[in-house]
Design a protein around this motif. Structure first.
Motif, short mmCIF file in Angstrom:
data_model
loop_
_atom_site.label_atom_id
_atom_site.label_comp_id
_atom_site.label_asym_id
_atom_site.label_seq_id
_atom_site.Cartn_x
_atom_site.Cartn_y
_atom_site.Cartn_z
N LEU A 118 10.81 3.32 11.43
CA LEU A 118 9.72 2.99 10.51
C LEU A 118 8.94 4.23 10.07
CD1 LEU A 118 8.28 -0.22 12.23
CD2 LEU A 118 9.76 -0.10 10.22
N ASP A 119 8.46 4.20 8.84
CA ASP A 119 7.56 5.24 8.33
C ASP A 119 6.14 4.78 8.62
OD1 ASP A 119 6.01 7.04 6.95
OD2 ASP A 119 7.17 6.96 5.09
N TRP A 120 5.61 5.17 9.77
CA TRP A 120 4.32 4.66 10.22
C TRP A 120 3.18 5.14 9.33
CZ3 TRP A 120 3.62 0.68 13.20
CH2 TRP A 120 4.64 0.31 14.08
N ASP A 121 3.31 6.34 8.77
CA ASP A 121 2.26 6.81 7.86
C ASP A 121 2.14 5.89 6.65
OD1 ASP A 121 1.53 8.94 9.41
OD2 ASP A 121 2.83 10.38 8.39
N ALA A 122 3.28 5.49 6.09
CA ALA A 122 3.27 4.60 4.92
C ALA A 122 2.73 3.23 5.29
CB ALA A 122 4.68 4.49 4.35
N ILE A 123 3.11 2.71 6.45
CA ILE A 123 2.65 1.38 6.87
C ILE A 123 1.15 1.38 7.09
CG2 ILE A 123 2.72 -0.26 8.79
CD1 ILE A 123 5.69 0.32 9.04
N LEU A 124 0.62 2.41 7.71
CA LEU A 124 -0.81 2.45 8.01
C LEU A 124 -1.64 2.76 6.77
CD1 LEU A 124 -0.67 4.27 11.47
CD2 LEU A 124 -0.94 1.82 11.01
N ARG A 125 -1.08 3.50 5.82
CA ARG A 125 -1.81 3.72 4.56
C ARG A 125 -1.75 2.48 3.68
NH1 ARG A 125 0.97 8.72 4.25
NH2 ARG A 125 2.28 7.80 2.63
N ASP A 126 -0.59 1.83 3.66
CA ASP A 126 -0.38 0.58 2.92
C ASP A 126 -0.73 0.76 1.44
OD1 ASP A 126 0.52 -2.13 3.09
OD2 ASP A 126 -1.53 -2.77 2.70
N ARG A 127 -0.25 1.82 0.85
CA ARG A 127 -0.49 2.06 -0.57
C ARG A 127 0.78 1.77 -1.36
NH1 ARG A 127 -3.43 7.78 -1.41
NH2 ARG A 127 -3.50 6.96 -3.53
N THR A 128 0.63 1.11 -2.48
CA THR A 128 1.77 0.85 -3.35
C THR A 128 2.33 2.18 -3.85
OG1 THR A 128 0.77 -1.22 -4.08
CG2 THR A 128 2.55 -0.34 -5.42
N PRO A 129 3.64 2.41 -3.71
CA PRO A 129 4.22 3.67 -4.21
C PRO A 129 3.91 3.88 -5.69
CG PRO A 129 5.82 2.48 -2.87
CD PRO A 129 4.65 1.56 -3.06
N TYR A 130 3.74 5.12 -6.07
CA TYR A 130 3.35 5.44 -7.45
C TYR A 130 4.32 4.85 -8.47
CZ TYR A 130 2.19 8.20 -11.59
OH TYR A 130 1.85 8.58 -12.86
N GLU A 131 5.62 4.89 -8.17
CA GLU A 131 6.61 4.40 -9.13
C GLU A 131 6.52 2.88 -9.34
OE1 GLU A 131 8.72 5.00 -5.11
OE2 GLU A 131 7.26 6.06 -6.38
N ASP A 132 5.87 2.16 -8.40
CA ASP A 132 5.73 0.71 -8.53
C ASP A 132 4.43 0.28 -9.20
OD1 ASP A 132 8.16 0.21 -7.31
OD2 ASP A 132 7.30 0.13 -5.31
N LEU A 133 3.56 1.23 -9.50
CA LEU A 133 2.29 0.90 -10.16
C LEU A 133 2.53 0.56 -11.63
CD1 LEU A 133 0.01 3.76 -8.75
CD2 LEU A 133 0.07 1.37 -8.01
N SER A 134 1.66 -0.30 -12.18
CA SER A 134 1.72 -0.59 -13.62
C SER A 134 1.26 0.64 -14.39
CB SER A 134 0.82 -1.78 -13.94
OG SER A 134 -0.54 -1.45 -13.71
N PHE A 135 1.46 0.60 -15.72
CA PHE A 135 1.13 1.75 -16.55
C PHE A 135 -0.34 2.15 -16.39
CE2 PHE A 135 -0.51 3.31 -20.66
CZ PHE A 135 0.20 4.50 -20.75
N LEU A 136 -1.24 1.15 -16.43
CA LEU A 136 -2.67 1.46 -16.33
C LEU A 136 -3.02 2.01 -14.96
CD1 LEU A 136 -4.32 -1.55 -18.21
CD2 LEU A 136 -3.98 0.79 -19.02
N ARG A 137 -2.42 1.42 -13.92
CA ARG A 137 -2.73 1.90 -12.57
C ARG A 137 -2.19 3.31 -12.35
NH1 ARG A 137 -4.66 -2.01 -13.69
NH2 ARG A 137 -6.20 -0.42 -14.20
N LYS A 138 -1.09 3.65 -12.99
CA LYS A 138 -0.59 5.03 -12.89
C LYS A 138 -1.55 6.00 -13.55
CE LYS A 138 4.37 4.07 -12.59
NZ LYS A 138 5.67 4.05 -13.29
N GLN A 139 -2.11 5.59 -14.70
CA GLN A 139 -3.10 6.44 -15.35
C GLN A 139 -4.31 6.67 -14.44
OE1 GLN A 139 -3.89 4.53 -19.19
NE2 GLN A 139 -2.88 6.28 -20.17
N ASP A 140 -4.79 5.59 -13.82
CA ASP A 140 -5.92 5.71 -12.91
C ASP A 140 -5.59 6.65 -11.75
OD1 ASP A 140 -7.29 3.91 -14.48
OD2 ASP A 140 -6.77 2.18 -13.24
N GLN A 141 -4.38 6.50 -11.21
CA GLN A 141 -4.01 7.30 -10.04
C GLN A 141 -3.88 8.78 -10.40
OE1 GLN A 141 -3.97 5.90 -7.12
NE2 GLN A 141 -3.55 7.84 -6.09
#
Length: 499
Positions: A118-141
């Motif tokens: 398991l990637d424990w850093d990813a699990i504990l951060r629980d952030r949606t990967p950048y490539e899975d964000l919608s267009f607007l959310r990518k702009q915000d990020q």
């Protein structure tokens, strides 16, 4: 003198044991098991039962402790190698998670491989990967690359937990998928219970039926770290607040012998309790420790795992933590030898346990969605229709569910198998964000282009609507005999977006 006292406690209740040895609950039970580890319990066997069927039923209670709870995997591995049966198992927090996975038939070696992968850093951060964000959310990020997002739907709103629990949730869903429709946790390969705290009733809640995935998610919902689990009029968080070592629960399940696995933590120094978080953490620890003392008093045998050099957040140290559990059990081999089965009895136990395993891969004929509006349900069904009519592939389904969180509207999407009108279906349970949209995503930027000025941008974002970008300019004015202050001006500009 110690032998005499141990023999006395052998015939006494757990409360009497605590009175006789209040300073050390582990030592007398260790002596007790050496004296007569079996004869004390033979009287509990059902009258008229055969020698084989009258085998003492062993229950194991697993303590909570964050990453330290991974030591339970090593303990269970040693039990398997030495033919110590586990007829009942119960746990709290990480102990509940490990116990639940073991109860589904996952072997300690399989759990060890899973934990290491398991990637424990990813699990504990629980952030949606950048490539899975919608267009607007990518702009915000891109504009404001931080993870702090505040809800504005009901006023300024902090999230219920730093981690919404989507990634740990789909992990639990995957490992418990084949047991979605059980009438009771007694029907698992190993009968199982886990403990959570109900914030509404302020009491402990013992999960014994219902959704196994939801039960595991509830027992490990550390307040503040993970969002709680809502179920009707109940709000569940980590069970460690009320019963971190549930030996009483194992006893109620029918165990003749209760083995407690206790996690020895690093002692706290007064000089280390200085910050707000350290004070809060140690305050909770005081409450949890009281429950552990009660749990230890209710055990017939105790395996204490020395973990003083690890912290509850050291998930990256999973390998040495699991090994510490194995070594601790091995160190109590003389104590535990009286509970081991011979080869014939062990083979019978394993065959019975494995006969309760579910192995058939689900083939959903329909998709049901709960937790969101009817139009959104239709959208999700269309998006997931490719999973209908074929063996369910979790490696493909889970990324698809994660991608749905990229719109920013959903905290989590869980899945399980259900029956609808005689057909097998895939149920997707959606948890919408309670406080968003719209959201406020603050950021801080230092602009040194003008001496004495600091510019702090902030962003207030809404979905499929507008985004307002604001700058709070701090201008440090030259000190004069007429003005000795800092002037603050706010400049806002609004940018319109279309869906």
């Amino acid at each position: 003198m110690l032998e005499v006292r141990a023999c006395y406690t052998l015939l006494s209740s757990s409360h009497e044991l605590a009175r006789v040895f209040p300073e050390d609950l582990d030592a007398p039970r260790f002596l007790l098991a050496y004296a007569v580890p079996v004869s004390h319990f033979r009287s509990r066997a059902r009258p008229g039962a055969s020698a084989r069927s009258a085998r003492l039923k062993i229950g194991v209670a697993l303590e909570g402790g964050g990453a330290l709870g991974l030591a339970h995997i090593g303990v269970l591995q040693w039990f398997e190698e030495q033919h110590v049966p586990v007829d009942f198992i119960a746990g709290t927090s990480m102990g509940g998670l490990v116990g639940g996975f073991y109860a589904t038939g996952l072997s300690p070696k399989e759990m060890k491989n899973l934990i290491e992968s398991l990637d424990w850093d990813a699990i504990l951060r629980d952030r949606t990967p950048y490539e899975d964000l919608s267009f607007l959310r990518k702009q915000d990020q891109r504009a404001y690359p931080n993870s702090l997002v505040l809800g504005l739907r009901k006023g300024l709103y902090l999230p219920a937990g730093l981690n919404a629990g989507h990634l740990i949730g789909v992990l639990i869903d995957r490992e418990t998928l084949l047991y979605s429709g059980l009438p009771s946790f007694d029907a698992l390969p190993v009968p199982f219970r886990c403990v959570a705290t109900d914030l509404v009733s302020t009491k402990q809640f013992v999960f014994k039926d219902g959704s196994l995935a939801e039960a595991l998610r509830a027992t490990m919902s550390i307040p503040g770290a993970f969002a709680p689990v809502h179920d009707g009029q109940h709000v569940y968080v980590d069970g460690g607040l009320v019963n971190n070592l549930p030996t009483d629960v194992v006893r109620q399940m029918g165990a003749d012998i209760v083995i407690a696995v206790h996690l020895e933590r690093q002692p706290v120094e007064a000089e280390n309790i200085q910050s707000l978080f350290s004070v809060l953490e140690q305050s909770v620890r005081v409450v949890v420790s009281a429950g552990e003392v009660r749990g230890l008093a209710g055990a017939d045998a105790i395996v204490s795992v020395p973990l003083e050099r690890f912290l509850s957040r050291d998930f990256a140290q999973n390998v040495p933590i699991m090994q510490a559990g194995y070594d601790a059990a091995k160190g109590k081999s003389k104590l535990l030898a009286g509970f081991a089965l011979d080869d014939a009895a062990w083979s019978e136990y394993v065959n019975t346990r494995d006969g309760r395993k579910q192995t058939a891969t689900p083939v959903p004929q329909l998709i049901d969605v709960q937790g969101t509006s009817a139009p959104a349900q239709d959208d999700i069904r269309r998006y997931l229709k490719k999973f209908v009519g074929k063996p369910l592939n979790a490696d493909q389904l889970e990324p698809a569910l994660t991608q749905l969180t990229g719109s920013g509207r959903y905290d989590t999407l869980d899945y399980r198998v259900v029956e609808r009108d005689g057909r097998q279906g895939l149920l997707v349970v959606v948890k919408k964000k309670v406080s968003a949209p719209p959201t406020l995503q603050p950021a801080f930027e230092v602009d040194g282009s003008e001496a004495g000025n600091v510019e702090s941008p902030a962003s207030c974002t809404g979905h499929f609507g507008r985004r307002a970008d604001g700058f709070l300019r701090h201008t440090r004015m030259p000190a004069t005999r007429h003005s000795k202050f800092m002037r603050r001006t706010i400049r806002w500009r609004t940018i319109a977006f279309t869906a």
